[in-house]
Design an enzyme around this catalytic site. Structure first.
Site, PDB file in Angstrom:
ATOM      1  CE  LYS A 278      -4.197   1.506   2.388  1.00 21.89           C
ATOM      2  NZ  LYS A 278      -5.078   1.773   1.259  1.00 21.89           N
TER       3      LYS A 278
HETATM    4  N1  PPE Z   1      -7.953  -1.819  -2.697  1.00 23.84           N
HETATM    5  C1  PPE Z   1      -7.398  -0.597  -2.659  1.00 23.84           C
HETATM    6  C2  PPE Z   1      -6.724  -0.075  -3.868  1.00 23.84           C
HETATM    7  C3  PPE Z   1      -7.487   0.150  -1.472  1.00 23.84           C
HETATM    8  O1  PPE Z   1      -6.950   1.366  -1.440  1.00 23.84           O
HETATM    9  C4  PPE Z   1      -8.172  -0.367  -0.359  1.00 23.84           C
HETATM   10  C5  PPE Z   1      -8.292   0.421   0.895  1.00 23.84           C
HETATM   11  C6  PPE Z   1      -8.714  -1.659  -0.445  1.00 23.84           C
HETATM   12  C7  PPE Z   1      -8.595  -2.358  -1.627  1.00 23.84           C
HETATM   13  C8  PPE Z   1      -9.384  -2.319   0.713  1.00 23.84           C
HETATM   14  O2  PPE Z   1      -8.435  -2.693   1.680  1.00 23.84           O
HETATM   15  P1  PPE Z   1      -8.807  -2.753   3.233  1.00 23.84           P
HETATM   16  O3  PPE Z   1      -9.040  -1.362   3.674  1.00 23.84           O
HETATM   17  O4  PPE Z   1      -7.612  -3.377   3.849  1.00 23.84           O
HETATM   18  O5  PPE Z   1     -10.015  -3.591   3.351  1.00 23.84           O
HETATM   19  N2  PPE Z   1      -8.397   1.809   0.699  1.00 23.84           N
HETATM   20  C9  PPE Z   1      -8.118   2.699   1.798  1.00 23.84           C
HETATM   21  C10 PPE Z   1      -7.907   4.118   1.321  1.00 23.84           C
HETATM   22  C11 PPE Z   1      -9.121   4.906   0.956  1.00 23.84           C
HETATM   23  C12 PPE Z   1      -8.794   6.341   0.660  1.00 23.84           C
HETATM   24  O6  PPE Z   1      -9.602   6.992  -0.032  1.00 23.84           O
HETATM   25  O7  PPE Z   1      -7.770   6.873   1.123  1.00 23.84           O
HETATM   26  C13 PPE Z   1      -9.140   2.563   2.910  1.00 23.84           C
HETATM   27  O8  PPE Z   1     -10.240   2.053   2.698  1.00 23.84           O
HETATM   28  O9  PPE Z   1      -8.812   2.956   4.020  1.00 23.84           O
END
Ligand code: PPE
Length: 307
Positions: A161
């Site tokens: 990330k």
């Molecule tokens: N894919 C991506 C590309 C992503 O950024 C997130 C989280 C997820 C999947 C889901 O991952 P998880 O949160 O571990 O279930 N995106 C983060 C950032 C959002 C933002 O706008 O900044 C979040 O949900 O915190």
């Protein structure tokens, strides 16, 4: 979300609590120029047992893992980051909030190899309601398949990330927004479904649940893992290693996003084609209720870190 009128006064920065306005970096920060930062998004819920951080340990795991391909050594250990976060939430008296830990190469050189650039670490927390709009959780969102593809793991690690890689998500979000959709879906380099700009994607067909496997260029979302586990407990067959073609989006019975910010959000249309009857489907509803029951009750100790 906007920080206007935000009533939070403190940010933890490199070992100290500083005033929100003083949490500044130099304009020649390495991470600003080259996107060499890693971060997390975590939610703290106001559970029946008080404020508790949801799956903090898994988010910490991912933070340290994200740093590895970039040779970044985060100069604080898990206990230090945990303590800082708990104290921050406690100091600001936040019953529920979104937590944003970030580590990045800081200021003392430019040039692509970060070499000995210092690694800076901050943690901020603030209240953040529904990610995709007020009615999104009930009504579902209208999405469009982006003309931008998700980058492949042969180009940049898709399981990290990293701040810099989010320009890909930004492009997809801007495009969706300019065409009046709430959110985008990105296909991977092979043209199969990867994920949303900030969410994983789930598909329901004939009572079974599908989500793209991790080789499809999506992030290993912690909400994704949560939904898979809960769905299996509910007795669903979950295909968590699926390859989903674009066409299957239009014929799915149900689609939903998962993510820390997005939680469990139904998708009601893709490219103006209604998904199922165009309302939140029964499986999505059940998974959403199961998810919210847990984060509201705090029932499942191993998933919560109490403040
Ligand atoms: N894919 C991506 C590309 C992503 O950024 C997130 C989280 C997820 C999947 C889901 O991952 P998880 O949160 O571990 O279930 N995106 C983060 C950032 C959002 C933002 O706008 O900044 C979040 O949900 O915190």
């Amino acid at each position: 979300m906007s920080f206007d009128d935000m009533d939070v006064g403190t940010i933890w920065m490199d070992g100290e609590f500083v005033d929100w306005e003083d949490a500044q970096v130099h304009v020649l920060t390495h991470g600003l120029h080259y996107g060499t930062g890693v971060f997390e998004g975590v939610r703290c819920y106001d559970t029946d047992n008080g404020p508790a951080i949801f799956r903090w340990e898994e988010h910490l795991d991912r933070l340290y893992q994200s740093a590895k391909p970039y040779g970044m050594e985060i100069p604080f250990d898990r206990d230090e980051l945990t303590e800082a976060t708990i104290e921050l939430i406690d100091r600001e008296d936040l019953p529920s909030c979104y937590i944003r830990p970030i580590a990045f190469y800081g200021y003392d050189m430019l040039g692509l190899d970060p070499g000995d650039a210092p690694v800076k670490v901050s943690i901020a927390a603030w209240p953040w309601g529904t990610y995709l709009g007020e009615d999104a959780l009930e009504e579902g969102v209208d999405v469009a398949v982006s003309s931008w593809r998700k980058y492949a793991s042969s180009q940049m690690p898709t399981n990290a990330k990293t701040t810099g890689t989010y320009v890909n998500s930004v492009l997809a979000s801007l495009e969706a927004d300019s065409n009046d959709y709430t959110e985008a879906i990105l296909l991977n380099k092979d043209g199969q479904v990867a994920e949303g700009p900030g969410e994983n994607l789930f598909l329901v067909r004939d009572g079974e649940i599908y989500t793209p496997g991790l080789a499809e260029s999506n992030l290993d979302g912690i909400t994704r893992q949560t939904v898979i586990e809960l769905a299996e407990e509910q007795g669903y067959t979950v295909h968590d290693d699926a390859t989903i073609s674009r066409g299957e989006l239009y014929t799915a019975d149900e689609l939903f996003f998962s993510g820390t910010a997005a939680e469990v959000t139904p998708i009601r249309s893709v490219d103006d084609v209604e998904v199922g009857p165009g309302t939140k489907g029964p499986v999505t509803d059940e998974m959403q209720r199961t998810f919210f029951d847990i984060v509201e009750s705090g029932e499942r100790d191993e998933w919560f870190t109490y403040v």
